[in-house]
Motif scaffolding. Structure first.
Motif, short mmCIF file in Angstrom:
data_model
loop_
_atom_site.label_atom_id
_atom_site.label_comp_id
_atom_site.label_asym_id
_atom_site.label_seq_id
_atom_site.Cartn_x
_atom_site.Cartn_y
_atom_site.Cartn_z
N ARG A 44 0.61 -20.58 -3.56
CA ARG A 44 1.25 -20.47 -1.96
C ARG A 44 1.12 -19.46 -1.29
O ARG A 44 0.70 -19.82 -0.12
CB ARG A 44 2.61 -20.52 -2.54
N GLY B 6 7.96 -21.85 0.49
CA GLY B 6 8.61 -21.02 -0.72
C GLY B 6 10.04 -20.46 -0.31
O GLY B 6 10.16 -19.14 -1.21
N GLY C 77 9.07 -26.18 0.70
CA GLY C 77 8.42 -25.91 -0.38
C GLY C 77 7.07 -25.12 0.10
O GLY C 77 6.49 -24.36 -0.70
N HIS D 34 5.88 -13.12 -2.15
CA HIS D 34 4.46 -13.82 -2.30
C HIS D 34 3.57 -12.80 -2.23
O HIS D 34 2.47 -12.87 -2.89
CB HIS D 34 4.54 -14.39 -0.69
N VAL E 99 11.63 -13.09 0.54
CA VAL E 99 10.49 -13.85 0.34
C VAL E 99 9.05 -13.69 0.37
O VAL E 99 8.17 -13.76 -0.45
CB VAL E 99 10.67 -15.17 1.25
#
Length: 159
Positions: free
Chosen positions: A97, A75, A72, A90, A86
């Motif tokens: 996050r 992410g 988590g 971001h 990923v």
């Protein structure tokens, strides 16, 4: 974990030695069976480090350390996407996050014995790419907690 902050002097000799290594920027693995003071040490470190991410391998373990799951926090969901995808998400979103990943100076992982090689490698790669830092784990210091004689990694194929 108790809310009352611990003092350095309240830690045992081994815990204090570990804290000194962390203060000097070293990566550390604290291991041992239940009752050896791993949670106490994590509580002390949390009170001393504003930008320490506290994570664990499972939701139950995360609740016990007042943190989040590694999946988590990073992410990565179930960990089936490539690190580049990923990290690109971001870098595009730049949400809460993203800032947690960029601001973290220490990543604490509880129950490290349950994190498999793939997830640890994915963590390394996502942090390098998101933080734009080629050093291992994007320059984030690792402080790991667990008992390798207690819990094996959670495997997708049941092995």
């Amino acid at each position: 974990m108790s809310k009352e902050p611990l003092k350095f002097e309240q830690l045992n000799e081994r815990q204090r030695a570990g804290v000194e290594i962390i203060r000097k920027g070293g990566n550390v693995l604290f291991t041992g069976p239940a009752g050896t003071g791993k949670s106490t040490l994590l509580r002390f470190l949390k009170s001393e480090n504003k930008h320490m991410a506290i994570t664990a391998s499972t939701g139950i373990a995360a609740i016990c350390v007042e943190g989040s799951t590694l999946h988590g926090w990073l992410g990565i969901g179930v960990g089936d996407k490539p690190a580049s995808e990923v990290a690109a998400r971001h870098l595009k979103k730049k949400d809460g996050r993203f800032f947690k990943l960029v601001m973290a100076n220490i990543l604490a992982i509880d129950e490290i014995s349950m994190i498999d090689e793939h997830i640890l490698n994915l963590t390394d790669e996502v942090l390098r790419l998101t933080r734009k830092n080629p050093r291992p784990f994007g320059g984030v210091q690792l402080v790991l907690f667990g008992d390798f004689l207690q819990l094996p990694p959670v495997a997708k194929d049941g092995r």
